[in-house]
Scaffold this active site. Structure first.
Site, short mmCIF file in Angstrom:
data_model
loop_
_atom_site.label_atom_id
_atom_site.label_comp_id
_atom_site.label_asym_id
_atom_site.label_seq_id
_atom_site.Cartn_x
_atom_site.Cartn_y
_atom_site.Cartn_z
N TYR A 460 0.74 -1.16 -0.16
CA TYR A 460 -0.03 -0.08 -0.03
C TYR A 460 0.75 1.26 0.04
O TYR A 460 0.97 1.95 -0.97
CB TYR A 460 -1.03 0.01 1.21
CG TYR A 460 -1.85 1.09 1.17
CD1 TYR A 460 -3.07 1.14 0.45
CD2 TYR A 460 -1.67 2.11 1.93
CE1 TYR A 460 -3.99 2.07 0.25
CE2 TYR A 460 -2.60 3.13 1.70
CZ TYR A 460 -3.85 3.39 1.10
OH TYR A 460 -4.48 4.24 1.32
N SER A 540 -6.22 1.55 -4.58
CA SER A 540 -6.58 2.87 -4.15
C SER A 540 -5.04 3.72 -4.01
O SER A 540 -4.41 3.70 -5.16
CB SER A 540 -6.96 3.09 -2.77
OG SER A 540 -7.31 4.32 -2.47
N ASP A 623 -17.39 4.74 -7.50
CA ASP A 623 -16.39 4.90 -6.75
C ASP A 623 -16.51 6.39 -6.61
O ASP A 623 -15.88 7.12 -7.48
CB ASP A 623 -15.19 4.41 -7.34
CG ASP A 623 -14.11 4.40 -6.43
OD1 ASP A 623 -14.13 5.33 -5.14
OD2 ASP A 623 -12.95 3.89 -6.51
N HIS A 658 -15.63 2.13 -3.95
CA HIS A 658 -14.24 1.84 -3.66
C HIS A 658 -13.82 0.60 -2.92
O HIS A 658 -12.77 0.17 -2.87
CB HIS A 658 -13.84 2.91 -2.72
CG HIS A 658 -12.20 3.32 -2.82
ND1 HIS A 658 -11.62 3.60 -3.95
CD2 HIS A 658 -11.16 3.28 -1.81
CE1 HIS A 658 -10.37 4.01 -3.80
NE2 HIS A 658 -10.14 3.59 -2.41
#
Length: 690
Positions: A460, A540, A623, A658
C-alpha cells in the site's frame, strides 16, 4: 501470443501549462460521469465487452470461482458491542452478500436478527454501513450504503419491536454515529447537499456536526459545530462513556493532525472549548474518568505515547501529563476498560497488547494466540468485559472475550473453514531498499511450496496505513495452487511511526516505489520467484503504487493488478475526497509539489518502447472516493501506445464503489478473474482442488 484490438478511444487536444511545463491530457473527457455522459458510458461498455471476452478464455477462472465459493462459505463474526446488557454483532453465514446485524440478550444466549440488508437490493449491493446501539440497548442508529458509495442514509431501529422509526438523515459521509447518554438522539456529521448531478464528483467541503433528536425531521436538527470560514476542515463527534462530554475531532486532510474541541454536556449552557489547537499533532481519545481525559499522541513522540489532561484544571492551556512514555514499538491504540488502560502496540508489524494502571504503571500483557493482528478492545471504562479479534495470514479472524479482572481470554466465535490453516506457513523477512533502508515483508506459502514459484506481491505505502497480518479466504485459493503471497511493509505506512510515514510521502514518495521494486528484486534473488513469475497488486493509493512501478520497471513484473488507483496526480484534488490527499501527495498547484507529482504520475509517465507486463486494471462506476476517471484515462493511455503484446485491460464494475459494501458474489467473480489472469501470465497451472 495473440495481439488484442482495443476499442478506438477519441484523443483530445487538451494541454495545460503549469510553471512553464506543457502537460497533455488527451483523455480529459473520460473524467465525465459515466451515469450522465453517453459517450463515456459507450466507452465503458466497449472496454467491458473486450475484457469479458478475454477473461472468458482463461482456463483457470472457473476452477478459481468454484474453489473461492467453497473457501468463502464459512461463518464470519464481527466484534460485539455491549450496551444495556445486550450484545450486538455482525455475522455472515458464509455466502450472504452482506453481513447481518444480530443481538443477544445474554453472552451465551441465542442471537436474533435485527437488520438484514440482503433484501435491500436485487443485486446485493446495498450494505449496512456504520451502526451504534443506544446506551440502554433499546435502539440502533445505522447507516445504509448503496452501491458502494461513500454517501450514507441514516435510520433508527427499535430493538425490541424490530420497527424502523421514521427518522431519516441524509448527506452523511465520513461520520461517527454517537448517541446522547439518555437516548434522546444522536450526533453525526454531514456535508451540504451537492449540486444537482454532482453527487459522485463534487469536492467534499463544509462538513459540520449536528444533533438529531428522535421523532423530528432532519430540517430541525441542531447545528453543534462547524467552521464555515475554513470549509476544508472536517469534524467528527463522540460522546464519552459517562455521557457528560462531547469530543469533537477536527482534521483537514488525511494526516493524523487534529484539533480537539470538547463540550461539557452537563453545563447549564454547553459551549465548544478547543483544548488542542493548530492541527499540529495526533490526539486520539482513549477514554476519560471524570474530567481526566487520556490521549494517544505523537507530540514529542513520533512512535506515540499516552498522556492525560485534566479539563477542570484552571490554567490558560490544558496541562498535558505523560502517563505511558514512547517505546521502541509503535503505540497503535488505547482504551480504558475495567479501570485499566489496555494498549495495542506494533512490534515489527505484529500486535502486542499491554496493560497499565491509570497512572501508567505496567500491569502485564494480554496473551495472544500467535503472530498476527488484534482489533477491538472497546467497552465501558468500568466494565471488565471486552472483546477483541485476532487474525493472521493463515488464521481466520477469531473473536475472543477478555475479562480484565482475571486477565483471561476465551473464544467467543471461531470459524470453521474449508482448509487446514496448519498447512500454511507465514514468515517475515527483511530486505534492503535502494537507499539501504531495512524493510520488512511477510511471505505466505503452502507447506511444500518451493521456489521459484508464481508469486503475488502486494503493498500500500501511504497515509500512515499499516499492512498488518490479516486473513482472507480469497488468498487461500492462490496459495493452494502453489502460489506465493508476499506483503511488503514499505515506507509511507505507519509500521514504524511518523518517521516511516514521512519517509514515503510528499518529496519522499519515490522511496515508496523504490521499496516496492526492491521487494520484487529480493523475491527473485532469494529464489521465491523466477523470471516471468512475479505479479503485483495494490488498491487505491496502492493502485497508484502499481501504476508507478510498472512505468519505472516494466521488466521486473509479469502481470499487474492496479485497482481503484489514483492515476492522474495533477488533478486528484479536484474530485470528491481527493482534496484530503494533499497531506500525502502535496498540492498540484504548488510548483515544487507539481514537479514531484509529474515525475511519477502513472497517467503521465507511460512510455512506448519497452514491453509492459500484462495489466488488468479495475474500477467501479460508483467509486466516489477515487473517481473512476483516474483508471479510465490511465487505461486509454496504456492502450494508445506500443507497449508490447501482453494485454492491457480494465474491468469496470457497476454499483460497486471503492471497496466497502461489495457483495460476496461480486468478490468471488472479481477474484476468480484476477487470479486466473495473473496465473496465466506467471505460468501457474491451475488444477481443480480435491
Amino acid at each position: 501470443m495473440t495481439s488484442i484490438t482495443y476499442p478506438a478511444t477519441e484523443r483530445g487536444t487538451t494541454v495545460d501549462e503549469q510553471f512553464g511545463v506543457k502537460v497533455a491530457d488527451p483523455y480529459r473527457w473520460l473524467e465525465n460521469d459515466v451515469r450522465t455522459d453517453p459517450k463515456v458510458a459507450a466507452w465503458v461498455a466497449d472496454e467491458n465487452k473486450l475484457t469479458d471476452a478475454y477473461l472468458a478464455t482463461l482456463p483457470g477462472r472457473d476452477i478459481f470461482k468454484t474453489r473461492l465459493k467453497a473457501l468463502i462459505d464459512y461463518e464470519r463474526f464481527g466484534t460485539p458491542v455491549k450496551k444495556g446488557g445486550r450484545y450486538f454483532y455482525a455475522r455472515n453465514s458464509g455466502l450472504q452478500n452482506q453481513a447481518v446485524l444480530y443481538v443477544r440478550d445474554a453472552i451465551d444466549g441465542a442471537g436474533r436478527v435485527l437488520i438484514d440488508p440482503n433484501g435491500w437490493a436485487k443485486d446485493g449491493a446495498t450494505a449496512l454501513g456504520e451502526w451504534a446501539p443506544s446506551e440502554d440497548g433499546k435502539r440502533i442508529v445505522y447507516a445504509i450504503q448503496d452501491g458502494g458509495t461513500d454517501w450514507r442514509t441514516v435510520k433508527v431501529l427499535d430493538v425490541d419491536s424490530g420497527k424502523v422509526l421514521d427518522d431519516t438523515v441524509e448527506w452523511v459521509k465520513f461520520s461517527n454515529l454517537s448517541w446522547a447518554k439518555d437516548g434522546s438522539g444522536f450526533y453525526y456529521s454531514r456535508f451540504p447537499a451537492p449540486p444537482e448531478g454532482q453527487k459522485f464528483q463534487s469536492t467534499n467541503e463544509n462538513q459540520a456536526v449536528y444533533f438529531h433528536k428522535l421523532g423530528t425531521p432532519q430540517s430541525a436538527d441542531t447545528l453543534i459545530y462547524a467552521t464555515p470560514d475554513q470549509p476544508k476542515r472536517s469534524h467528527g463527534a463522540q460522546v464519552t462513556d459517562d455521557g457528560k462530554w462531547l469530543v469533537i475531532t477536527t482534521t483537514e486532510g488525511t494526516d493524523n493532525r487534529y484539533e480537539i474541541t470538547v463540550i461539557d454536556l452537563a453545563a447549564p449552557k454547553p459551549a465548544p472549548r478547543t483544548i488542542f489547537k493548530g492541527l499540529d499533532y495526533q490526539w486520539s481519545f482513549a477514554g476519560n474518568v471524570g474530567g481526566n481525559f487520556y490521549w494517544v499522541t505523537d507530540k514529542d513522540a513520533p512512535r506515540m505515547r499516552l498522556v492525560s489532561t485534566n479539563l477542570y484544571a484552571r490554567s490558560a492551556e490544558v496541562p498535558v501529563v505523560e502517563v505511558v512514555p514512547q517505546d521502541k514499538a509503535v503505540l497503535d491504540g488505547a482504551a480504558i476498560i475495567g479501570g485499566k488502560l489496555v494498549t495495542s502496540y506494533l512490534v515489527d508489524v505484529k500486535s502486542e497488547v499491554r496493560r497499565y494502571s491509570l497512572d501508567g504503571k505496567p500491569d502485564g500483557t494480554v496473551a495472544l494466540p500467535g503472530i498476527g493482528s488484534v482489533g477491538g478492545f472497546g467497552g465501558e471504562a468500568d466494565d471488565p468485559e471486552t472483546f477483541y479479534s485476532f487474525t493472521s495470514y493463515n488464521r481466520p479472524t477469531t473473536i475472543y472475550r477478555y475479562d480484565v479482572a482475571t486477565g483471561k481470554s476465551s473464544v467467543w466465535a471461531q470459524p470453521k473453514v474449508a482448509f487446514d490453516p496448519a498447512n500454511y506457513l507465514v514468515s517475515q523477512v527483511f530486505y534492503a531498499s535502494k537507499d539501504g533502508t531495512r524493510v520488512p515483508m511477510f511471505i505466505v506459502r503452502k507447506k511444500g511450496t518451493s521456489g521459484p514459484a508464481p508469486t503475488l506481491l502486494y503493498a500500500y505505502g501511504g497515509f500512515n496505513v499499516t499492512m498488518e497480518p490479516a486473513f482472507s479466504a480469497t488468498r487461500i485459493a492462490w496459495l493452494e495452487q502453489g502460489g506465493v503471497y508476499a506483503v511488503a511493509n514499505i515506507r509511507g505506512g505507519g509500521e514504524y511511526g511518523k518517521e516511516w510515514h514521512d519517509g514515503g510521502r510528499l518529496a519522499n514518495k519515490q522511496n515508496v516505489f523504490d521499496d516496492f521494486i526492491a521487494a520484487g528484486e529480493f523475491l527473485k534473488a532469494k529464489g521465491y520467484t523466477g523470471k516471468d513469475q512475479l505479479a503485483i497488486m495494490g488498491g487505491s493509493n496502492g493502485g497508484l503504487l502499481i501504476g508507478a512501478v510498472v512505468n519505472q520497471r516494466p521488466d521486473l513484473f509479469a502481470a499487474a493488478l492496479p485497482q481503484v488507483g489514483v492515476m492522474d496526480m495533477l488533478r486528484f484534488d479536484r474530485f470528491t475526497a481527493g482534496r484530503y490527499w494533499v497531506d500525502d501527495y502535496g498540492y498540484p498547484s504548488k510548483e515544487a509539489d507539481f514537479r514531484v507529482l509529474l515525475k511519477y504520475s502513472p497517467y503521465h509517465n507511460i512510455r512506448a518502447g519497452k514491453p509492459y507486463p500484462a495489466i488488468l486494471a479495475a474500477t467501479a462506476d460508483t467509486d466516489d472516493r477515487v473517481v473512476p476517471g483516474h483508471t479510465f484515462k490511465y487505461t486509454a493511455m496504456l492502450q494508445s501506445m506500443d507497449l508490447g503484446p501482453k494485454p492491457r485491460l480494465v474491468r469496470i464494475e457497476t454499483r460497486a464503489g471503492h471497496g466497502s459494501g461489495k457483495p460476496t458474489d461480486k468478490i468471488i467473480d472479481e477474484t476468480a478473474s484476477d487470479w486466473a489472469f495473473i496465473a496465466k501470465w506467471t505460468g501457474m497451472v491451475v488444477k481443480p482442488v480435491e
